[in-house]
Design a protein around this motif. Structure first.
Motif, PDB file in Angstrom:
ATOM      1  N   ILE A 128     -36.398  32.585  33.376  1.00  0.00           N
ATOM      2  CA  ILE A 128     -37.170  33.217  34.442  1.00  0.00           C
ATOM      3  C   ILE A 128     -38.630  32.792  34.381  1.00  0.00           C
ATOM      4  CG2 ILE A 128     -37.614  35.284  33.057  1.00  0.00           C
ATOM      5  CD1 ILE A 128     -37.021  35.126  36.880  1.00  0.00           C
ATOM      6  N   PRO A 175     -35.632  41.708  37.719  1.00  0.00           N
ATOM      7  CA  PRO A 175     -36.116  40.325  37.620  1.00  0.00           C
ATOM      8  C   PRO A 175     -36.407  39.690  38.969  1.00  0.00           C
ATOM      9  CG  PRO A 175     -33.841  40.512  36.842  1.00  0.00           C
ATOM     10  CD  PRO A 175     -34.306  41.878  37.119  1.00  0.00           C
ATOM     11  N   VAL A 181     -32.889  32.879  35.815  1.00  0.00           N
ATOM     12  CA  VAL A 181     -32.679  33.642  34.588  1.00  0.00           C
ATOM     13  C   VAL A 181     -31.587  33.000  33.748  1.00  0.00           C
ATOM     14  CG1 VAL A 181     -33.398  35.794  35.668  1.00  0.00           C
ATOM     15  CG2 VAL A 181     -30.984  35.172  35.670  1.00  0.00           C
ATOM     16  N   GLU A 192     -29.125  39.079  37.655  1.00  0.00           N
ATOM     17  CA  GLU A 192     -30.137  38.748  38.663  1.00  0.00           C
ATOM     18  C   GLU A 192     -29.395  38.357  39.924  1.00  0.00           C
ATOM     19  OE1 GLU A 192     -32.994  36.640  41.091  1.00  0.00           O
ATOM     20  OE2 GLU A 192     -31.226  35.753  40.156  1.00  0.00           O
TER      21      GLU A 192
END
Length: 281
Positions: A141, A80, A224, A230
């Motif tokens: 995100i 991510p 996120v 992340e």
């Protein structure tokens, strides 16, 4: 003779740096892609009986407050962070180049209108505006990407505008207009290809900065959605345990530093390789 040897060495160093940076970046991306399939533990699996365990043979990077394996979360948290940053840079490049080229090529009211919009966005500190937009949109995100796109496109718009203005008065552009070539064809076939060299250099140098900003939004809880792994969000989760369990923030922090260094190294290598002085040798 001595100058020639220096030039040869510089060529060799430039190519070597580019090869090394590309290999390191490829390894980094490969790790992000295969990580979910090779990690020793489910990055989101909780086991409170082993929460805040120190690094050991069973858990190389220790565990967090929920007993999740930090090593697995660090490996899975790269996707991510890195791919989100790449998506942001691609979108802002497309938007920025489109607006910048239109402003520089058509000039007049079009240039004035786009320039005023750009100035409005530039009037606010970038990260402050991004935090405000992400806060209004909510956690996620996608919302973080939208927020950063909204504040980062202006950089590419201004660069594309200035390059377009310097190119559009060239003789070959005037010849295209006289020959009856449409504005769209001139922009697509002649303007954009002639400005993309410097645009691409800026793109490569911008990925690392964008990743830091995306991690910053996640650190503030605007990236996120939990429990997704992340790096920025992992720093946010572990900040309360910085003194007692430093491994929770140490390893995701190191991952961010190493990744940004690799991406910046790639950008610098590409910039040096595309340096006009290099081409003249």
């Amino acid at each position: 003779m001595e100058n020639s040897l220096k030039k040869v060495r510089r060529i060799g160093n430039t190519k070597l740096n580019l090869i090394i940076s590309v290999v390191l970046t490829a390894i980094l991306l490969a790790i992000c892609i295969i990580a979910p399939y090779v990690v020793p533990y489910d990055p989101n699996a909780q086991d409170l009986s082993i929460s805040l365990s120190a690094p050991s043979s069973a858990h190389l990077f220790g565990t967090d407050k929920f007993g999740r394996d930090v090593f697995s979360r660090v490996l899975c948290g790269g996707a991510p962070s890195i791919f989100g940053s790449i998506i942001i840079v691609i979108i802002v490049t497309v938007i920025g180049v489109a607006f910048g080229v239109a402003a520089g090529y058509f000039g007049g009211r079009v240039d004035s209108f786009i320039s005023k919009i750009t100035d409005i966005f530039l009037a606010f500190p970038g990260m402050v505006l991004a935090v405000a937009i992400a806060g209004m949109l909510g956690i996620g995100i996608v919302n973080a990407i939208i927020a950063l796109v909204a504040v980062r496109w202006t950089k590419f718009a201004r660069l594309a505008r200035s390059k377009t203005i310097s190119i559009k008065e060239n003789t070959f552009i005037q010849a295209c207009k006289v020959s009856g070539l449409s504005d769209f064809n001139i922009i697509v076939k002649h303007i954009i290809p002639n400005i993309m060299g410097e645009i691409m250099i800026t793109v490569m140098l911008d990925v690392g900065v964008t990743m830091l900003e995306l991690a910053g939004l996640s650190f503030l809880g605007l990236g996120v959605a939990p429990p997704t792994a992340e790096w920025g969000y992992m720093l946010n989760e572990g900040r309360s345990y910085l003194q007692t369990c430093p491994w929770i923030v140490l390893y995701p922090g190191c991952a961010i530093i190493i990744t940004v260094m690799i991406l910046n190294y790639l950008g610098d290598s590409i910039r040096d390789f595309l340096d006009p002085r290099y081409k003249e040798i």
